[in-house]
Design an enzyme around this catalytic site. Structure first.
Site, mmCIF file in Angstrom:
data_model
loop_
_atom_site.group_PDB
_atom_site.id
_atom_site.type_symbol
_atom_site.label_atom_id
_atom_site.label_comp_id
_atom_site.label_asym_id
_atom_site.label_seq_id
_atom_site.Cartn_x
_atom_site.Cartn_y
_atom_site.Cartn_z
ATOM 1 C CE LYS A 22 12.541 2.773 -34.295
ATOM 2 N NZ LYS A 22 11.484 3.945 -33.774
ATOM 3 C CG ASN A 23 13.092 6.397 -36.312
ATOM 4 O OD1 ASN A 23 12.264 5.650 -36.099
ATOM 5 N ND2 ASN A 23 13.694 7.040 -35.349
ATOM 6 C CB CYS A 115 5.228 6.693 -25.406
ATOM 7 S SG CYS A 115 6.527 7.699 -25.711
ATOM 8 N NE ARG A 120 7.394 11.181 -28.714
ATOM 9 C CZ ARG A 120 7.810 10.161 -29.116
ATOM 10 N NH1 ARG A 120 7.804 8.996 -28.289
ATOM 11 N NH2 ARG A 120 8.032 9.866 -30.554
ATOM 12 C CG ASP A 304 15.919 8.431 -31.276
ATOM 13 O OD1 ASP A 304 15.780 8.077 -32.359
ATOM 14 O OD2 ASP A 304 15.282 8.854 -30.361
ATOM 15 N NE ARG A 396 7.691 0.033 -30.448
ATOM 16 C CZ ARG A 396 6.962 1.246 -30.275
ATOM 17 N NH1 ARG A 396 6.704 1.527 -29.024
ATOM 18 N NH2 ARG A 396 6.809 2.240 -31.067
HETATM 19 C C1 EPZ Z 1 11.206 11.094 -34.080
HETATM 20 O O1 EPZ Z 1 9.746 10.912 -33.296
HETATM 21 C C2 EPZ Z 1 11.649 9.581 -33.712
HETATM 22 N N1 EPZ Z 1 10.463 8.641 -34.342
HETATM 23 C C3 EPZ Z 1 11.983 9.452 -32.416
HETATM 24 O O2 EPZ Z 1 12.556 8.316 -32.313
HETATM 25 C C4 EPZ Z 1 13.009 10.500 -32.123
HETATM 26 O O3 EPZ Z 1 13.605 10.352 -30.744
HETATM 27 C C5 EPZ Z 1 12.517 11.913 -32.269
HETATM 28 O O4 EPZ Z 1 11.908 11.996 -33.703
HETATM 29 C C6 EPZ Z 1 13.442 13.002 -32.216
HETATM 30 O O5 EPZ Z 1 14.407 12.688 -33.259
HETATM 31 C C7 EPZ Z 1 10.398 8.386 -35.695
HETATM 32 O O6 EPZ Z 1 10.941 8.886 -36.593
HETATM 33 C C8 EPZ Z 1 9.357 7.280 -35.685
HETATM 34 P P1 EPZ Z 1 9.693 14.861 -32.880
HETATM 35 P P2 EPZ Z 1 8.946 12.377 -33.270
HETATM 36 O O7 EPZ Z 1 8.392 15.346 -33.559
HETATM 37 O O8 EPZ Z 1 8.633 12.610 -34.841
HETATM 38 C C9 EPZ Z 1 7.681 17.534 -29.373
HETATM 39 C C10 EPZ Z 1 12.966 6.078 -31.459
HETATM 40 O O9 EPZ Z 1 13.598 5.855 -30.293
HETATM 41 N N2 EPZ Z 1 6.739 17.988 -30.226
HETATM 42 O O10 EPZ Z 1 11.146 15.346 -33.404
HETATM 43 O O11 EPZ Z 1 7.945 11.991 -32.556
HETATM 44 C C11 EPZ Z 1 8.036 16.253 -28.866
HETATM 45 O O12 EPZ Z 1 6.979 15.947 -27.921
HETATM 46 C C12 EPZ Z 1 12.141 7.306 -31.499
HETATM 47 O O13 EPZ Z 1 13.236 5.630 -32.442
HETATM 48 C C13 EPZ Z 1 5.618 18.795 -29.928
HETATM 49 O O14 EPZ Z 1 5.529 19.383 -29.073
HETATM 50 O O15 EPZ Z 1 9.944 13.465 -32.711
HETATM 51 C C14 EPZ Z 1 9.540 16.235 -28.577
HETATM 52 O O16 EPZ Z 1 9.629 16.832 -27.195
HETATM 53 C C15 EPZ Z 1 11.693 7.677 -30.167
HETATM 54 N N3 EPZ Z 1 4.631 18.840 -30.758
HETATM 55 C C16 EPZ Z 1 10.060 17.198 -29.479
HETATM 56 O O17 EPZ Z 1 8.882 17.828 -30.149
HETATM 57 C C17 EPZ Z 1 4.295 18.021 -32.289
HETATM 58 O O18 EPZ Z 1 3.359 18.371 -32.951
HETATM 59 C C18 EPZ Z 1 10.641 16.559 -30.894
HETATM 60 O O19 EPZ Z 1 9.767 15.572 -31.442
HETATM 61 C C19 EPZ Z 1 5.365 17.251 -32.321
HETATM 62 C C20 EPZ Z 1 6.603 17.063 -31.500
#
Ligand code: EPZ
Length: 415
Positions: A22-23, A115, A120, A304, A396
């Site tokens: 999915k990701n 969420c 996020r 995850d 989802r």
């Molecule tokens: C991706 O989300 C995945 N989703 C998430 O999977 C996964 O948990 C996450 O990466 C971490 O591996 C998809 O790929 C669609 P991040 P993403 O940007 O890209 C902070 C699932 O269950 N952050 O690596 O949103 C953020 O808040 C989902 O399949 C900022 O502060 O994750 C988090 O604390 C849930 N500013 C950390 O970084 C930003 O601009 C990591 O987030 C972006 C992120």
């Protein structure tokens, strides 16, 4: 609203097909915006989030023709706005921002909003695009971005590892003028897969899968055909299912290299995990030993997989410390597991899990994608009946979870 009923106490045996990730599929679909030619994706999972991305791309002018597990993306961008009513359903919608800016020099994308697992933010996406020459403002809950001419290649040091920001900036950099470097880039297998697809489309990318990705911008990208890699989180989830329920499973299509950190933790807990031709074999040997895990960016233990592993630890012998370092609120499964008789205490970013002999089935409620599947896993091991409500969260990210588990012996049905 669908619910899932599980009757616990039955070990699992057999073979389970692991679907496309999915990701990876979500950013790969956003690549459809990067060319007017046809992009064919194969091994596309049938999930609600994929349908949402399809809906989002359609209103941009990119049609997604589905035939089984194949998706053909084509068309020309007619609209550069991503509306709130779609974006709020799925945070990954923000991944259209980089491609729209790179192709059209403008984009108006709704802020995703928070969420269940955290606020996020998307600040890392926006800062990186500004370094590539974009003017970005936020008004009325929307990001408005524009650039005169093309984006310019830049040296971008990510202040923290971000999967989505790395993906957005990688896609934008493929069409920027000149060279870009993304330092402290995310190293997830889904990023490597995205870069491989972009290279097939004519992008010039090196270092993907490491923490330093180098991109030489090109004037245009062409169509391609790309096979999506298997879903390592689905594989890890079903490995935890057989670990908690007992028995053995062959996870067909899974790649052990993508779930090494999960395999290590499972082996420490007493589970057999080994590579087999065409997949990964997982077997529960005897008892379960409490094992500490701490979530980290890849190649560390995936956030995850945290909820699923915590469900497993709730019936282990001894205690386990589970620490969540990626998201600020990813323990929503704890109160529900405790209603099933687990003994879990949360202290800030860590939860101490004291294993119990057995969980007892109960009506429970899902709150986010991975929390909901952790309740299914707990139900597989619990005495009696567990009914999980709000299973739309499950749909989802997991294709036909009750069908897949029933096919290997679980007493589970959707009601
Ligand atoms: C991706 O989300 C995945 N989703 C998430 O999977 C996964 O948990 C996450 O990466 C971490 O591996 C998809 O790929 C669609 P991040 P993403 O940007 O890209 C902070 C699932 O269950 N952050 O690596 O949103 C953020 O808040 C989902 O399949 C900022 O502060 O994750 C988090 O604390 C849930 N500013 C950390 O970084 C930003 O601009 C990591 O987030 C972006 C992120």
């Amino acid at each position: 609203m669908d619910r899932i009923r599980v009757l616990g106490g039955v070990p699992l045996h057999g073979r389970m097909e692991i679907g496309g990730a999915k990701n990876a599929a979500l950013p790969l679909m956003a690549c459809g915006l990067l060319t007017d030619e046809t992009l064919t994706l194969r091994n596309v999972p049938a999930l609600a989030d994929i349908a949402t991305m399809q809906q989002l791309l359609a209103q941009h002018g990119i049609t997604v023709a589905r035939a089984g597990r194949e998706a053909r993306l084509g068309g020309r961008i007619g609209n550069t706005e991503a509306p709130y009513e779609i974006v709020r359903k799925m945070r990954a919608s923000v991944l259209v921002l980089g491609p729209l800016l790179a192709r059209c020099g403008q984009a108006r994308v709704s802020l995703p909003g928070g969420c269940a697992i955290g606020t996020r933010p998307v600040d890392l996406h926006l800062r990186g695009l500004e370094q590539m020459g974009a003017d970005i403002s936020i008004d009325a809950g929307y990001v408005t971005a524009s650039v005169r001419g093309r984006l310019r290649g830049a040296h971008i040091l990510m202040p923290q590892v971000s999967v989505g920001a790395t993906e957005n900036l990688l896609m934008a950099a493929t069409l920027a003028e000149g060279r870009s470097v993304i330092a402290n880039a995310a190293r997830e297998p889904e990023i490597h897969d995205l870069a491989e697809c972009l290279r097939a489309m004519g992008a010039r990318i090196e270092g993907h899968g490491t923490d330093r990705i180098e991109i030489e911008g090109v004037a245009a990208l062409h169509g391609a055909t790309h096979d999506i890699l298997p879903d390592r989180i689905e594989a890890g989830t079903y490995a935890c299912a057989v670990a908690i329920a007992g028995g053995d499973l062959l996870l067909a299509g899974a790649r052990l290299a993508d779930i090494e950190a999960v395999a290590l933790a499972l082996r420490q807990a007493g589970i057999e995990v080994e590579e087999r031709p065409g997949g990964v074999f997982v077997r529960r040997l005897n008892g379960l030993a409490g094992t500490d895990v701490m979530t980290e960016p890849y190649p560390g233990f995936p956030t995850d997989m945290q909820a699923q592993f915590m469900a497993l630890m709730s019936v282990a012998e001894g205690a386990a410390m589970v620490t969540e370092t990626i998201f600020e609120n990813r323990f929503m499964h704890v109160p529900e597991l405790n209603r099933m008789g687990a003994r879990i205490n949360v202290h800030g970013a860590s939860a101490i899990v004291r294993g119990v002999d057995a969980l007892s089935g109960a009506p429970v409620m899902a709150t986010d994608l991975r929390a909901s599947v952790s309740l299914v896993l707990a139900g597989l091991a619990a005495r009696g009946e567990t009914v999980i409500d709000r299973v739309y969260h499950l749909d989802r990210g997991y294709e036909a979870v009750e069908r897949k588990l029933a096919a290997v012996g679980a007493r589970i049905e959707r009601i």
